[in-house]
Motif scaffolding. Structure first.
Motif, short mmCIF file in Angstrom:
data_model
loop_
_atom_site.label_atom_id
_atom_site.label_comp_id
_atom_site.label_asym_id
_atom_site.label_seq_id
_atom_site.Cartn_x
_atom_site.Cartn_y
_atom_site.Cartn_z
N ALA A 67 36.79 -39.38 22.42
CA ALA A 67 35.36 -39.53 21.96
C ALA A 67 34.24 -38.36 22.24
O ALA A 67 33.56 -38.01 21.89
N ARG A 68 34.52 -37.89 23.55
CA ARG A 68 33.67 -36.88 24.30
C ARG A 68 34.20 -35.47 23.39
O ARG A 68 33.37 -34.77 23.20
N ALA A 69 35.41 -35.26 23.03
CA ALA A 69 35.76 -34.18 22.26
C ALA A 69 35.29 -34.25 21.10
O ALA A 69 34.60 -33.23 20.39
N LEU A 70 35.18 -35.54 20.50
CA LEU A 70 34.47 -35.47 18.91
C LEU A 70 33.22 -35.20 18.97
O LEU A 70 32.55 -34.35 18.20
N LEU A 71 32.33 -35.60 19.82
CA LEU A 71 30.90 -35.65 20.07
C LEU A 71 30.61 -34.10 20.23
O LEU A 71 29.48 -33.59 20.03
N SER A 72 31.40 -33.34 21.09
CA SER A 72 31.26 -31.89 21.31
C SER A 72 31.31 -30.89 20.05
O SER A 72 30.76 -29.85 19.81
N GLU A 73 31.95 -31.51 18.75
CA GLU A 73 32.13 -30.93 17.62
C GLU A 73 32.74 -29.80 17.73
O GLU A 73 32.59 -28.69 17.17
N ALA A 74 33.69 -29.34 18.88
CA ALA A 74 34.66 -28.25 19.14
C ALA A 74 35.62 -28.25 17.88
O ALA A 74 36.17 -29.16 17.55
N ASP A 75 35.90 -26.73 17.62
CA ASP A 75 36.86 -26.48 16.59
C ASP A 75 38.29 -26.44 17.21
O ASP A 75 39.26 -26.67 16.17
N VAL A 76 38.51 -25.94 18.34
CA VAL A 76 39.76 -25.93 19.02
C VAL A 76 39.83 -27.07 20.25
O VAL A 76 39.03 -26.97 21.03
N TRP A 77 41.03 -27.78 20.30
CA TRP A 77 41.17 -28.83 21.27
C TRP A 77 42.61 -28.30 22.07
O TRP A 77 43.41 -28.02 21.52
#
Length: 579
Positions: free
Chosen positions: A510-520
């Motif tokens: 969820a934190r990664a989704l909220l960051s709106e990052a393109d690379v995981w």
């Protein structure tokens, strides 16, 4: 002739400053304006001091000889006393402000540097010991900058002004001052050296104690299960006693230094008082029948004598602050130097040309390796990742999977080979710009003490309630969060107590989704999870990572069939496997 003298003078070896002294000196220069202002108030202080002694000496002598006194001299003395107090107050406030600004700036620099180091910070110390350095040892510099450094100037100023005032009145008093002052300084240095060693031992024991507290808090449940809490308590008790002993050792040296300096100063003042008393009684063996000074001069000298030794005594009391600061600076420099001395320009492979780079690739690796301490932490690898491609990286422990992620995060710079982001060499990309595009999901998610909502929004712009709710639904966090008593406001500890491993991984998603990052970048997101929970987490990742450029490290025990590529890493290199 003059040039030869200058050449000889420049050829003389100069005693080099220690790294700690240079470090503290550079910090001192950051607030040079405030310290110069404090020195100006110091000059005002010493002028008012001499004026006060002169005025009161005349008032007291007139009262003794003529049973009267001058109101004007009394007002001058009282005015000088008030001016002295105000100058000293202003000087101390300015020095305290300078010390505070230095420590705040240094602490901010240390925290930023540790952030840049990332996982490499563990090469220095464990997090508990590092927090002790950042807070306790930075605060240990306070006395050095607020008291010791300003006092060095006052030690040079006050005795010199008093000696100039005394030399025209009594040569004997002048020589008594000159002969006894070095004794105070020599003993101050001797005791200060011992205090430095004691302070270093104290900081070392404190760091060990902090690490033990952290280890105990993290492993308390396991210790209870194994029935080893008594041993852990005894070990912690032993460390606490060791810290108590080292602290008492520092205090013993501080009290010994103070008592000895007071003794020397008291004996010196007594010598001056005896000389002046016998002189006024005309009983000096070498000057019987006459007095070397009159009553006004004797009172003037007697009022200045304690003031002559006072700055020396204060410097002696504060000298252990210098040793304490240098001991703290040793550990602080270790933090700041980590990542600098071992930084090296990436060694490019001569065989790599522009034509070898896939311009359509989002990430291109060309013979990238990492050699440390004579062994390969990462064997040479070459590969390409297209934008929006999801890559599963597997391999045995120790072949360099996590090391590759650390390189991509920008935490390591001593690598060999080349890698490119959108065709640009990684060494030319600003790390802050690159990291804004990244979402990092480590093997063990890290949290701060606070609510779940605070942890989700840490380091990002607060989204709308709708966006937050959508992220929780996609990561399948909404159900278990709603079941909690306080929902998103439920308190979360640094260990994530109260949540299961799967729930913590979903919060990370969820934190990664909220960051709106393109690379995981994901490092073993299913580590420590049972098969059913791991499959559920991977299923969630499959849904939410559509369209993301993703590199996920995972063992073959949790196959990721929805990945676009499967890279297998060995000690020899990297090769692609079929899904």
């Amino acid at each position: 002739m003059l040039k030869n003298k200058e050449a000889k003078r420049s050829a003389k070896p100069r005693r080099a400053k220690t790294p700690e002294a240079s470090f503290l000196g550079a910090l001192y220069q950051q607030q040079s304006f405030k310290y110069r202002l404090a020195q100006g108030f110091g000059v005002l202080f010493v002028v008012s001091l001499v004026l006060q002694a002169w005025a009161f000496a005349n008032v007291f002598s007139d009262m003794a000889l003529h049973q009267s006194f001058s109101l004007s001299l009394l007002f001058i003395g009282l005015f000088a006393l008030l001016l002295r107090a105000l100058a000293n107050f202003a000087r101390e406030r300015i020095c305290t402000s300078a010390s505070r600004d230095i420590r705040y700036g240094l602490r901010s620099k240390l925290v930023s540097h540790l952030t840049e180091l990332g996982p490499a910070r563990l090469r220095i110390e464990e997090d508990a010991a590092l927090s002790t350095r950042v807070y306790e040892q930075v605060d240990a510099l306070d006395d050095f900058f607020s008291r010791y450094k300003p006092q060095v100037f006052m030690v040079l100023l006050i005795p010199c002004v008093i000696l100039l005032s005394v030399v025209s009145i009594s040569w004997i008093a002048f020589f008594v001052f000159m002969l006894t002052a070095p004794l105070v300084i020599v003993f101050m240095i001797f005791v200060g050296y011992k205090a430095a060693q004691a302070n270093r031992r104290q900081f070392s024991v404190l760091a060990m104690l902090s690490n033990q507290f952290m280890d105990l808090s993290q492993g308390l449940a396991e210790l209870k299960r194994l029935g080893r809490t008594d041993e852990a308590r005894d070990r912690l008790s032993y460390s606490a006693e060791s810290y108590q002993k080292t602290t008492m050792g520092v205090l013993v040296l501080a009290f010994l230094s103070t008592a000895t300096l007071e003794l020397f100063a008291s004996l010196s003042i007594a010598m001056i008082a005896l000389y002046l008393g016998l002189g006024l009684l005309e009983s000096l063996p070498w000057q019987e029948g006459s007095s070397p000074v009159n009553l006004t001069q004797a009172m003037f000298l007697l009022l200045l004598a304690p003031e002559f030794y006072l700055p020396l005594r204060q410097l002696g009391n504060d000298y252990h602050a210098k040793q304490k600061a240098e001991a703290a600076a040793t550990d602080l420099l270790e933090i700041l130097n980590t990542g600098q001395s071992d930084k090296a320009e990436p060694v490019s492979s001569l065989s790599v040309t522009i034509s070898d780079i896939n311009k359509e690739a989002f990430l291109s690796l060309r013979k990238v390796s990492w050699l440390e301490a004579g062994r390969h932490r990462l064997a040479p690898i070459s590969a390409d990742v297209l934008k929006g491609q999801r890559v599963w990286l597997s391999g045995e422990s120790g072949v360099g999977k996590s090391s590759l992620l650390h390189l991509l995060l920008g935490f390591e710079e001593s690598y060999q080979g080349d890698f490119y982001i959108k065709g640009r060499p990684f060494s030319e990309i600003h790390l802050s710009e690159w990291r804004t595009q990244l979402a990092w999901l480590p093997q063990t998610p890290e949290w701060v003490s606070g609510s779940i909502k605070r942890n989700l929004l840490l380091g990002i712009e607060p989204p709308s309630d709708e966006v937050l709710r959508e992220a929780l639904q996609k990561s399948q966090c909404d159900e278990f969060i709603e079941a909690l008593p306080n929902g998103l406001e439920t308190s979360l500890t640094e260990l994530g107590s109260g949540l299961s491993g799967g729930q913590m991984q979903r919060l990370s998603i969820a934190r990664a989704l909220l960051s709106e990052a393109d690379v995981w970048l994901l490092d073993e997101p299913c580590s420590g999870l049972d098969t059913e929970t791991a499959e559920a987490v991977l299923s969630t990742l499959d849904k939410v990572s559509q369209g993301k450029t993703l590199l996920i490290v995972s063992h073959d025990t949790h196959p990721i069939m929805w990945a676009d590529k499967h890279w297998a890493m060995t000690k020899e290199g990297l090769y692609e496997k079929d899904l």
